[in-house]
Design a protein around this motif. Structure first.
Motif, PDB file in Angstrom:
ATOM      1  N   MET A   1       0.847  -1.193   0.000  1.00 39.60           N
ATOM      2  CA  MET A   1       0.000   0.000   0.000  1.00 39.60           C
ATOM      3  C   MET A   1       0.887   1.249   0.000  1.00 39.60           C
ATOM      4  O   MET A   1       1.834   1.345   0.777  1.00 39.60           O
ATOM      5  CB  MET A   1      -0.908   0.009   1.235  1.00 39.60           C
ATOM      6  CG  MET A   1      -1.729   1.279   1.412  1.00 39.60           C
ATOM      7  SD  MET A   1      -3.110   1.401   0.279  1.00 39.60           S
ATOM      8  CE  MET A   1      -4.228   0.205   0.994  1.00 39.60           C
ATOM      9  N   VAL A   2       0.570   2.155  -0.897  1.00 41.51           N
ATOM     10  CA  VAL A   2       1.257   3.445  -0.963  1.00 41.51           C
ATOM     11  C   VAL A   2       0.274   4.507  -0.498  1.00 41.51           C
ATOM     12  O   VAL A   2      -0.832   4.622  -1.043  1.00 41.51           O
ATOM     13  CB  VAL A   2       1.755   3.754  -2.387  1.00 41.51           C
ATOM     14  CG1 VAL A   2       2.441   5.113  -2.416  1.00 41.51           C
ATOM     15  CG2 VAL A   2       2.705   2.669  -2.877  1.00 41.51           C
ATOM     16  N   ASP A   3       0.658   5.282   0.502  1.00 42.90           N
ATOM     17  CA  ASP A   3      -0.237   6.283   1.076  1.00 42.90           C
ATOM     18  C   ASP A   3       0.219   7.695   0.719  1.00 42.90           C
ATOM     19  O   ASP A   3       1.347   7.922   0.264  1.00 42.90           O
ATOM     20  CB  ASP A   3      -0.277   6.131   2.601  1.00 42.90           C
ATOM     21  CG  ASP A   3      -0.824   4.782   3.033  1.00 42.90           C
ATOM     22  OD1 ASP A   3      -1.848   4.364   2.458  1.00 42.90           O
ATOM     23  OD2 ASP A   3      -0.208   4.151   3.916  1.00 42.90           O
ATOM     24  N   ASN A   4      -0.703   8.622   0.977  1.00 45.96           N
ATOM     25  CA  ASN A   4      -0.419  10.063   0.816  1.00 45.96           C
ATOM     26  C   ASN A   4       0.145  10.396  -0.572  1.00 45.96           C
ATOM     27  O   ASN A   4       1.136  11.112  -0.713  1.00 45.96           O
ATOM     28  CB  ASN A   4       0.558  10.537   1.893  1.00 45.96           C
ATOM     29  CG  ASN A   4       0.014  10.329   3.288  1.00 45.96           C
ATOM     30  OD1 ASN A   4      -1.187  10.507   3.523  1.00 45.96           O
ATOM     31  ND2 ASN A   4       0.875   9.931   4.219  1.00 45.96           N
ATOM     32  N   VAL A   5      -0.501   9.841  -1.607  1.00 50.52           N
ATOM     33  CA  VAL A   5      -0.049  10.088  -2.977  1.00 50.52           C
ATOM     34  C   VAL A   5      -0.564  11.459  -3.426  1.00 50.52           C
ATOM     35  O   VAL A   5      -1.772  11.720  -3.430  1.00 50.52           O
ATOM     36  CB  VAL A   5      -0.546   8.996  -3.937  1.00 50.52           C
ATOM     37  CG1 VAL A   5      -0.103   9.320  -5.365  1.00 50.52           C
ATOM     38  CG2 VAL A   5      -0.019   7.639  -3.508  1.00 50.52           C
ATOM     39  N   GLY A   6       0.356  12.318  -3.770  1.00 51.45           N
ATOM     40  CA  GLY A   6      -0.001  13.655  -4.254  1.00 51.45           C
ATOM     41  C   GLY A   6       0.606  13.915  -5.621  1.00 51.45           C
ATOM     42  O   GLY A   6       1.719  13.469  -5.915  1.00 51.45           O
ATOM     43  N   LEU A   7      -0.120  14.624  -6.462  1.00 48.89           N
ATOM     44  CA  LEU A   7       0.330  14.902  -7.832  1.00 48.89           C
ATOM     45  C   LEU A   7       0.227  16.397  -8.103  1.00 48.89           C
ATOM     46  O   LEU A   7      -0.804  17.018  -7.838  1.00 48.89           O
ATOM     47  CB  LEU A   7      -0.526  14.125  -8.837  1.00 48.89           C
ATOM     48  CG  LEU A   7      -0.230  14.336 -10.326  1.00 48.89           C
ATOM     49  CD1 LEU A   7       1.185  13.893 -10.664  1.00 48.89           C
ATOM     50  CD2 LEU A   7      -1.249  13.589 -11.182  1.00 48.89           C
ATOM     51  N   LYS A   8       1.299  16.955  -8.623  1.00 53.89           N
ATOM     52  CA  LYS A   8       1.324  18.373  -8.993  1.00 53.89           C
ATOM     53  C   LYS A   8       1.882  18.490 -10.402  1.00 53.89           C
ATOM     54  O   LYS A   8       2.930  17.918 -10.713  1.00 53.89           O
ATOM     55  CB  LYS A   8       2.182  19.176  -8.014  1.00 53.89           C
ATOM     56  CG  LYS A   8       2.200  20.672  -8.277  1.00 53.89           C
ATOM     57  CD  LYS A   8       3.050  21.399  -7.240  1.00 53.89           C
ATOM     58  CE  LYS A   8       3.074  22.900  -7.489  1.00 53.89           C
ATOM     59  NZ  LYS A   8       3.922  23.602  -6.493  1.00 53.89           N
ATOM     60  N   VAL A   9       1.163  19.217 -11.266  1.00 56.97           N
ATOM     61  CA  VAL A   9       1.564  19.371 -12.667  1.00 56.97           C
ATOM     62  C   VAL A   9       1.735  20.856 -12.962  1.00 56.97           C
ATOM     63  O   VAL A   9       0.830  21.657 -12.692  1.00 56.97           O
ATOM     64  CB  VAL A   9       0.523  18.757 -13.624  1.00 56.97           C
ATOM     65  CG1 VAL A   9       0.981  18.912 -15.071  1.00 56.97           C
ATOM     66  CG2 VAL A   9       0.292  17.289 -13.291  1.00 56.97           C
ATOM     67  N   GLU A  10       2.883  21.209 -13.523  1.00 53.64           N
ATOM     68  CA  GLU A  10       3.174  22.597 -13.890  1.00 53.64           C
ATOM     69  C   GLU A  10       3.627  22.660 -15.344  1.00 53.64           C
ATOM     70  O   GLU A  10       4.224  21.711 -15.860  1.00 53.64           O
ATOM     71  CB  GLU A  10       4.273  23.182 -12.997  1.00 53.64           C
ATOM     72  CG  GLU A  10       3.890  23.331 -11.542  1.00 53.64           C
ATOM     73  CD  GLU A  10       5.019  23.915 -10.707  1.00 53.64           C
ATOM     74  OE1 GLU A  10       4.742  24.378  -9.586  1.00 53.64           O
ATOM     75  OE2 GLU A  10       6.180  23.896 -11.183  1.00 53.64           O
ATOM     76  N   ILE A  11       3.345  23.786 -15.964  1.00 52.94           N
ATOM     77  CA  ILE A  11       3.837  24.039 -17.317  1.00 52.94           C
ATOM     78  C   ILE A  11       4.481  25.415 -17.321  1.00 52.94           C
ATOM     79  O   ILE A  11       3.990  26.349 -16.678  1.00 52.94           O
ATOM     80  CB  ILE A  11       2.697  23.953 -18.362  1.00 52.94           C
ATOM     81  CG1 ILE A  11       3.277  23.976 -19.780  1.00 52.94           C
ATOM     82  CG2 ILE A  11       1.681  25.071 -18.182  1.00 52.94           C
ATOM     83  CD1 ILE A  11       2.250  23.665 -20.860  1.00 52.94           C
ATOM     84  N   ASP A  12       5.603  25.532 -18.004  1.00 52.34           N
ATOM     85  CA  ASP A  12       6.271  26.835 -18.042  1.00 52.34           C
ATOM     86  C   ASP A  12       6.881  27.068 -19.408  1.00 52.34           C
ATOM     87  O   ASP A  12       7.244  26.143 -20.134  1.00 52.34           O
ATOM     88  CB  ASP A  12       7.341  26.936 -16.949  1.00 52.34           C
ATOM     89  CG  ASP A  12       8.509  26.000 -17.180  1.00 52.34           C
ATOM     90  OD1 ASP A  12       9.396  26.353 -17.965  1.00 52.34           O
ATOM     91  OD2 ASP A  12       8.524  24.905 -16.576  1.00 52.34           O
ATOM     92  N   ILE A  13       6.958  28.356 -19.755  1.00 52.86           N
ATOM     93  CA  ILE A  13       7.653  28.813 -20.953  1.00 52.86           C
ATOM     94  C   ILE A  13       8.399  30.074 -20.562  1.00 52.86           C
ATOM     95  O   ILE A  13       7.812  31.051 -20.104  1.00 52.86           O
ATOM     96  CB  ILE A  13       6.689  29.073 -22.134  1.00 52.86           C
ATOM     97  CG1 ILE A  13       7.467  29.650 -23.331  1.00 52.86           C
ATOM     98  CG2 ILE A  13       5.537  29.958 -21.740  1.00 52.86           C
ATOM     99  CD1 ILE A  13       6.642  29.779 -24.597  1.00 52.86           C
TER     100      ILE A  13
END
Length: 304
Positions: A1-13
């Motif tokens: 079991m994997v807990d506290n899964v967080g995802l953040k996606v950014e885009i930059d130019i």
């Protein structure tokens, strides 16, 4: 079991960075064999190289994190150039649209958003595609299409000088669609003209035949305008060298008398000695009270 899964996606130019997704505050747990995915969207308004970065944080026998970055280029679908021609109280704006992509693309719609006090009308006659239903042309790679707009002031009392003082006419917006693919909009192409100083003495052609016969005299009517608040006696001069094949019948200098704001019409007799399209130029106005004004090509004369 994997807990506290967080995802953040950014885009930059360049120096601009945008967060497209952030689930760090609402972390999830993933049982063995499970996964989490997300769809993110962001409009690409500028051409250039973009970087899409995904940050993942989790807890599994301790805290861990990793990131993956993906770089991709974004190209403007069209290269746009324009030119502006003034015809008395109206401007003709020609916009040349070139396909910048490797494949074909539809120019599906367009709009010239004029500056305050002006309105535009499309002059170009465009037939819709009966197969795709698109109202605009299908451009192949490096293919071009010309859009011509007529721009006029909303105020009926505005004269040609009002248009000459404009620096920005408006902004051109284009909508596009790749055949059986994505669609989008391209905004912000500014239609600019070089700011012109309105002369104190103005000269324009108000009557000119559509075509003339070589060696046969014809009449052309000029209009001289005094834009000052003083009475003037300008001298109109004709430079025969610059006039070329367009010959003046009569004296090379004319003396006028104009009250403040007055317009005066002056018929002149000309003759063309060589067939072809000739520009009427070499005319000037001078008065001791105001700077001398030399005019470029006032009109074109077609001779057969």
């Amino acid at each position: 079991m994997v807990d506290n899964v967080g995802l953040k996606v950014e885009i930059d130019i360049g120096s601009s960075k945008f967060t497209l997704l952030n689930t760090v505050s609402s972390k999830a747990s993933l049982p063995p064999g499970e996964f989490v995915d997300a769809i993110v969207e962001h409009g690409l308004s500028d051409a250039g190289t973009y970087a899409l970065t995904c940050f993942v944080s989790y807890t599994c026998n301790g805290e861990g994190q990793f990131k993956r970055s993906y770089r991709f280029p974004a190209l403007a679908p069209f290269a746009v150039s324009h030119r502006v021609v003034q015809l008395d109280r109206q401007l003709l704006v020609e916009c040349l649209i070139e396909n910048s992509l490797d494949g074909r693309i539809y120019l599906s719609s367009w709009h010239l958003d004029c500056a305050e006090g002006f309105q535009s009308e499309l002059v170009t006659d465009i037939a819709s595609d009966p197969v795709s239903g698109n109202s605009g042309p299908l451009l192949k790679q490096r293919g071009c299409f010309s859009l011509v707009f007529r721009v006029t002031p909303k105020d009926e009392s505005a004269d040609s000088a009002t248009l000459r003082q404009r620096e920005v006419i408006g902004n051109l917006s284009l909508a596009w669609q790749v055949p059986d693919g994505p669609r989008g909009c391209m905004d912000g192409h500014q239609i600019r003209v070089r700011a012109l100083q309105v002369p104190n003495l103005d000269l324009q052609v108000v009557e000119c035949p559509k075509s003339v016969t070589v060696e046969v005299p014809f009449e052309l009517e000029l209009e001289v305008t005094n834009r000052t608040k003083e009475s003037l006696q300008p001298k109109m001069s004709f430079d025969l060298r610059l006039m070329g094949a367009v010959k003046l019948q009569g004296p090379c200098q004319r003396l006028l008398k104009l009250e403040p704001g007055q317009r005066c019409r002056l018929p002149i007799e000309l003759v063309v000695t060589v067939p072809g399209l000739h520009g009427l130029q070499g005319l000037s106005l001078a008065d001791p009270s105001v700077p001398r004004v030399d005019f470029g090509v006032l009109c074109d004369i077609l001779a057969f």
